[in-house]
Design an enzyme around this catalytic site. Structure first.
Site, PDB file in Angstrom:
ATOM      1  N   TYR A 144       0.904  -1.101   0.032  1.00 20.72           N
ATOM      2  CA  TYR A 144       0.034   0.090   0.074  1.00 20.72           C
ATOM      3  C   TYR A 144       0.914   1.270  -0.026  1.00 20.72           C
ATOM      4  O   TYR A 144       1.882   1.282   0.944  1.00 20.72           O
ATOM      5  CB  TYR A 144      -0.874  -0.104   1.189  1.00 20.72           C
ATOM      6  N   ASP A 239       9.323   2.686   0.009  1.00 20.06           N
ATOM      7  CA  ASP A 239       8.313   3.463   0.693  1.00 20.06           C
ATOM      8  C   ASP A 239       8.501   3.116   2.111  1.00 20.06           C
ATOM      9  O   ASP A 239       8.130   1.974   2.536  1.00 20.06           O
ATOM     10  CB  ASP A 239       7.095   3.066   0.223  1.00 20.06           C
ATOM     11  N   LYS A 267       4.196   9.240   8.758  1.00 23.51           N
ATOM     12  CA  LYS A 267       4.006   8.431  10.142  1.00 23.51           C
ATOM     13  C   LYS A 267       4.788   9.172  11.147  1.00 23.51           C
ATOM     14  O   LYS A 267       4.622  10.089  11.813  1.00 23.51           O
ATOM     15  CB  LYS A 267       3.715   7.103   9.937  1.00 23.51           C
TER      16      LYS A 267
HETATM   17  C1  LIG Z   1       0.391   4.716   5.671  1.00 27.27           C
HETATM   18  C2  LIG Z   1       1.269   4.438   4.697  1.00 27.27           C
HETATM   19  C3  LIG Z   1       1.054   5.315   3.375  1.00 27.27           C
HETATM   20  C4  LIG Z   1       0.042   6.500   2.929  1.00 27.27           C
HETATM   21  O1  LIG Z   1       0.380   7.424   4.183  1.00 27.27           O
HETATM   22  P1  LIG Z   1      -1.003   8.380   4.631  1.00 27.27           P
HETATM   23  O2  LIG Z   1      -0.309   9.391   5.745  1.00 27.27           O
HETATM   24  O3  LIG Z   1      -1.988   7.469   5.127  1.00 27.27           O
HETATM   25  O4  LIG Z   1      -1.330   8.884   3.277  1.00 27.27           O
HETATM   26  C5  LIG Z   1       1.953   5.231   2.288  1.00 27.27           C
HETATM   27  N1  LIG Z   1       2.860   4.180   2.367  1.00 27.27           N
HETATM   28  C6  LIG Z   1       2.906   3.078   3.205  1.00 27.27           C
HETATM   29  C7  LIG Z   1       4.083   2.216   3.260  1.00 27.27           C
HETATM   30  C8  LIG Z   1       1.934   3.586   4.497  1.00 27.27           C
HETATM   31  O5  LIG Z   1       2.136   2.532   5.098  1.00 27.27           O
END
Ligand SMILES: *Cc1c(COP(=O)(O)O)cnc(C)c1O
Length: 430
Positions: A144, A239, A267
Site C-alpha cells: 500500500y 516506501d 507517520k
Molecule cells: C500509511 C502509508 C502510506 C500512506 O500514508 P498516509 O499518511 O495515510 O497518506 C503510504 N505508504 C505506506 C507504506 C504506508 O504505510
C-alpha cells in the site's frame, strides 16, 4: 465492558460521515462490532468515551513510537502553536527537521516535506517519472502506498480488507502505467520490465511490507531489484512511510544494505501530526520545482506545528537509540506469547517482527507475498480481535495490518496482552 456511548457516537457519525469514519480501516467492518470512539491517549493506553481502557497496539497506525501525549512532543507543539499555526513562508524548523533526516540516511541529500504519506509517494512517483522521462512504474501486489489514483491497484491495508482489486473512480487510463509484480518473486519483476512498452521509470516497494500484515522482503530480492533498476536505468523507491524510524532508527536502512534512489517517509516523522516527506540525492531532487521543472507544492507543507512535533520526536529517538533494542525485545516477546497461546489450542500461527513492528497470521505456512497472506484465517482473526477488545487489548482491526509497540508499552502491558490472548483463544476453541 459497555460501549453505549461509542455505539451512540457511531450512529451520529454515520449520519454525517460516510461509514461514520474518515478512513475505512477504522470502521471495524472486517472484524465486526462498533468502532470505539476515543476520548484520549495516555502513553501506551487508549481510553474510549465510555471510559474503557485499552493497551494500544495501533498507536495511530504507526506514528506514535513515543506513545500517546509524549511530554516532549506536547511541549514542542504548544510552544509552536503560541507563535501561530501556519505562515505559508519558510521557517527554520523545516531546515532542522530536514537536517535530521539527511544526516540519518546516506542516500538522501535533500528532502521535501508534504502533509501525508499519500502525498509523499505521489510526488516521488512524479519525480521518478520526470527524472527518467518514462511513464511506467512497477508496484507489488499487497503493498500500500496511499490512495493516489495510479497507486490504488491491488493495494493492501483497507483495500485488502475489503477485497477490492482496485477502486471505482480510478480511470483505467490512469493505472495503465502501473505494472504489478509479486512480492519476493524476482521473475515477476523481470516480466514487468519485459512487458513495459514505454520503459520503466521506477520500482516502488515497501522494503518491509506492513500493509498485507508484516511481510519483510528478502534481502537477496531487494539486491536483485537494485540490479534490475541499474541495468534498465530505472529508480528504486523505498516506501518507508511506515517502516521509517520504526523498523530501526533508519528504517530498513538500519537492517539491510540495499540502497534506494528515493525514500518516502511519513507517520513517525510527524509524531501524530500530518507530515510526509520524500528525499533523494541532490541530483534527483534538483529536478523538483523551483530548482527544476517537476512541479510539486502544498499550502500547508512543512507546517510549523507539525515540524515542531516531528523534530521533538526524532531528536528524542536519536538521543536514545537504545530504545530500539528495548522495543524489538518487547515486540518479539508479544508475538512469541501470542504463538504460545495459539500452540496451546493447536491453532497454527506464523509471527514476524522488525524493530517496534509486529505481525501474526493464523496460518500454517510462511507468508512471503500477498497470496500467502490471503490464506490466513481472517474469520478467526475477527473473533480474536473482538475477544481482545473485550479484555482491554486494542489490536488493528484487520489481519492485513501491522501492530506497533511504543516506548510507553511496558513489559507488564505485554504480559497482560499475552494473558488476554491465551484466554481469548481458549474461549474461541472451547
Ligand atoms: C500509511 C502509508 C502510506 C500512506 O500514508 P498516509 O499518511 O495515510 O497518506 C503510504 N505508504 C505506506 C507504506 C504506508 O504505510
Amino acid at each position: 465492558m459497555s460501549y453505549k456511548k461509542s455505539e451512540q457516537a457511531f450512529k451520529e457519525a454515520y449520519g454525517v460521515i460516510p461509514g461514520g469514519v474518515d478512513s475505512p480501516v477504522r470502521a471495524f467492518s472486517s472484524v465486526g462490532g462498533t468502532p470505539v470512539f476515543i476520548e484520549k491517549g495516555e502513553g501506551g493506553y487508549l481510553i474510549d468515551i465510555d471510559g474503557n481502557r485499552y493497551i494500544d497496539f495501533v498507536q495511530s497506525w504507526g506514528p506514535l513510537i513515543l506513545g500517546h501525549a509524549d511530554s516532549d512532543v506536547q511541549k514542542a507543539v504548544i510552544d509552536a502553536v503560541k507563535n501561530g499555526l501556519s505562515f505559508g513562508a519558510p521557517t527554520t524548523t523545516e531546515t532542522k527537521l530536514a537536517t535530521e533526516i539527511v544526516e540519518m540516511f546516506d542516500t538522501i541529500d535533500k528532502v521535501r516535506f508534504v502533509s501525508s504519506g499519500t502525498e509523499a509517494v505521489m510526488s516521488a512517483i512524479r519525480l521518478a517519472r520526470g527524472y527518467t522521462k518514462r511513464d511506467d512504474f512497477i508496484k507489488f501486489t499487497g503493498c500500500y502506498h496511499g490512495h493516489a489514483d495510479s497507486l490504488l491497484v491491488q493495494a493492501g491495508s483497507g483495500m485488502a480488507t475489503f477485497g477490492n482489486p482496485s477502486s471505482p473512480g480510478v480511470p483505467a487510463d490512469l493505472t495503465k502505467h502501473t505494472l504489478l509484480a509479486t512480492y519476493n518473486d524476482i521473475d515477476s519483476v523481470k516480466k514487468c520490465f519485459a512487458d513495459s512498452e514505454n520503459g520503466v521509470s521506477s520500482i516502488i516497494i515497501e522494503p518491509i511490507a506492513g500493509n498485507m500484515g508484516l511481510v519483510p522482503a528478502d534481502e537477496a530480492f531487494l539486491e536483485e531489484l537494485r540490479e534490475l533498476c541499474d541495468e534498465h536505468g530505472a529508480l528504486l523507491i523505498f516506501d518507508e512511510v511506515m517502516s521509517g524510524f520504526r523498523a530501526s532508527l533508519r528504517g530498513s536502512q538500519g537492517i539491510i544494505s540495499v540502497k534506494p534512489d528515493i525514500i518516502t517517509l511519513g507517520k513517525v516523522i510527524g509524531a501524530g501530526m500530518p507530515v510526509g516527506a520524500f528525499g533523494a540525492s541532490s541530483q534527483i531532487m534538483a529536478q523538483l520545482s523551483p530548482e527544476g521543472p517537476i512541479y510539486q507544492a502544498g499550502t500547508l507543507s512543512g507546517n510549523p506545528v507539525a515540524m515542531a512535533a516531528g523534530l521533538a520526536s526524532l531528536e528524542k529517538l536519536k538521543a536514545n537509540p537504545e530504545i530500539y533494542t528495548i522495543l524489538e525485545k518487547r515486540a518479539k516477546r508479544l508475538v512469541e506469547g501470542f504463538k504460545e497461546a495459539s500452540d496451546a489450542v493447536n491453532i497454527p500461527m506464523v509471527i514476524e517482527t522488525r524493530g517496534s513492528m509486529f505481525g501474526f497470521f493464523f496460518s500454517d505456512k510462511p507468508v512471503k507475498n500477498f497470496d500467502d497472506a490471503l490464506e490466513n484465517n481472517s474469520e478467526l482473526f475477527g473473533k480474536f480481535h473482538s475477544k481482545m477488545i473485550e479484555k482491554g487489548v486494542y489490536l488493528a482491526c484487520s489481519s492485513f495490518e501491522t501492530g506497533f509497540i511504543s516506548i510507553a508499552t511496558t513489559d507488564e502491558m505485554i504480559e497482560k496482552a499475552i494473558i488476554a490472548a491465551k484466554k481469548s483463544l481458549k474461549e474461541l476453541t472451547e
